[in-house]
Design an enzyme around this catalytic site. Sequence first.
Site, mmCIF file in Angstrom:
data_model
loop_
_atom_site.group_PDB
_atom_site.id
_atom_site.type_symbol
_atom_site.label_atom_id
_atom_site.label_comp_id
_atom_site.label_asym_id
_atom_site.label_seq_id
_atom_site.Cartn_x
_atom_site.Cartn_y
_atom_site.Cartn_z
ATOM 1 N N ASN A 131 -3.255 1.371 3.773
ATOM 2 C CA ASN A 131 -3.633 2.232 4.895
ATOM 3 C C ASN A 131 -5.030 1.784 5.339
ATOM 4 O O ASN A 131 -6.034 2.441 5.073
ATOM 5 C CB ASN A 131 -3.630 3.700 4.472
ATOM 6 C CG ASN A 131 -3.711 4.649 5.641
ATOM 7 O OD1 ASN A 131 -3.871 4.243 6.791
ATOM 8 N ND2 ASN A 131 -3.632 5.942 5.353
ATOM 9 N N SER A 161 -4.072 8.937 0.404
ATOM 10 C CA SER A 161 -3.157 8.159 1.236
ATOM 11 C C SER A 161 -3.664 6.756 1.518
ATOM 12 O O SER A 161 -3.206 6.107 2.447
ATOM 13 C CB SER A 161 -2.921 8.888 2.561
ATOM 14 O OG SER A 161 -4.149 9.056 3.254
ATOM 15 N N SER A 162 -4.596 6.239 0.726
ATOM 16 C CA SER A 162 -5.180 4.924 1.003
ATOM 17 C C SER A 162 -4.179 3.785 0.847
ATOM 18 O O SER A 162 -4.371 2.702 1.407
ATOM 19 C CB SER A 162 -6.384 4.673 0.096
ATOM 20 O OG SER A 162 -5.977 4.484 -1.245
ATOM 21 N N MET A 163 -3.099 4.011 0.092
ATOM 22 C CA MET A 163 -2.079 2.970 -0.092
ATOM 23 C C MET A 163 -0.792 3.289 0.655
ATOM 24 O O MET A 163 0.238 2.655 0.433
ATOM 25 C CB MET A 163 -1.786 2.771 -1.574
ATOM 26 C CG MET A 163 -2.820 1.936 -2.312
ATOM 27 S SD MET A 163 -2.940 0.244 -1.681
ATOM 28 C CE MET A 163 -1.327 -0.397 -2.122
ATOM 29 N N ARG A 185 -9.268 6.867 -2.094
ATOM 30 C CA ARG A 185 -9.083 6.074 -3.300
ATOM 31 C C ARG A 185 -7.687 5.503 -3.373
ATOM 32 O O ARG A 185 -7.421 4.648 -4.156
ATOM 33 C CB ARG A 185 -9.355 6.909 -4.549
ATOM 34 C CG ARG A 185 -10.804 7.349 -4.659
ATOM 35 C CD ARG A 185 -11.014 8.225 -5.866
ATOM 36 N NE ARG A 185 -11.850 9.364 -5.507
ATOM 37 C CZ ARG A 185 -11.904 10.472 -6.204
ATOM 38 N NH1 ARG A 185 -11.149 10.640 -7.259
ATOM 39 N NH2 ARG A 185 -12.683 11.473 -5.857
#
Length: 235
Positions: free
Chosen positions: A192, A61-63, A235
């Site tokens: 995120n 969920s980093s983006m 990631r």
Amino acid sequence: MSFLRPTALYQSLLTSLSLRWMPCQSWVFLLRWPGLDGFFKILIGFLLWSTFSEIRFIPSSSMFPTLRVGDRILIEKICFIGNSSPFPTNFSLIDLDMKNFQASYYFRNPAVNDVITFQAPIQAHLQHPGLGEEDVFIKRVVAKAGDLVQVRNGLLFVNGIVQNEDFIAEQPRYTSNLICVPKDHVYVLGDNRNNSFDSHVWGPLPAKNILGRYVTCCFRPSNSTPENHQRSEQR
């Protein structure tokens, strides 16, 4: 009630194909095989597509919220020529060493707000020894070579100017040191911001590590909702 209609380009393409492959203009010929010439065209098209693009899966969920866990995205591959920058200014096919060439038609420098895929730099491996060479990250370019960048007070500053970022999940709760992005590097952050392993942790990204540029989301699972996005791999 209205429905989306095919674009003019799509309609003209269908007309062109039908005129060439279905001279009788009958539904009986809708599934008619286009012949050897058409087969080779399809094959060449597939080879070009597989050479210049790829489909990737979003594992974290980093983006978020731009990209969500489970999304399938289309990536446009980047050109690498030897150990030089993947963005040559004087490119010649005569000087091209094919064994060092990962084909692409994307020859402009990475621009701010481009979402890119890349291999983790050495600094990231030092911070996270468990990373493998096959691990691929996806982040957003927020600053380019020569820019002064810093995160403070919940805001991103580039060359002293606050950036308008209406695409991030929430304001960052960390503070980063003021840094000048070196030559042939970019500064990347996840949308995120508080759940992303990115340049605010391991520094600017070497341009040679860039693998591709995000083009579009091809598929999003029906159960992909904001409530399902818990903290996960960054990631």
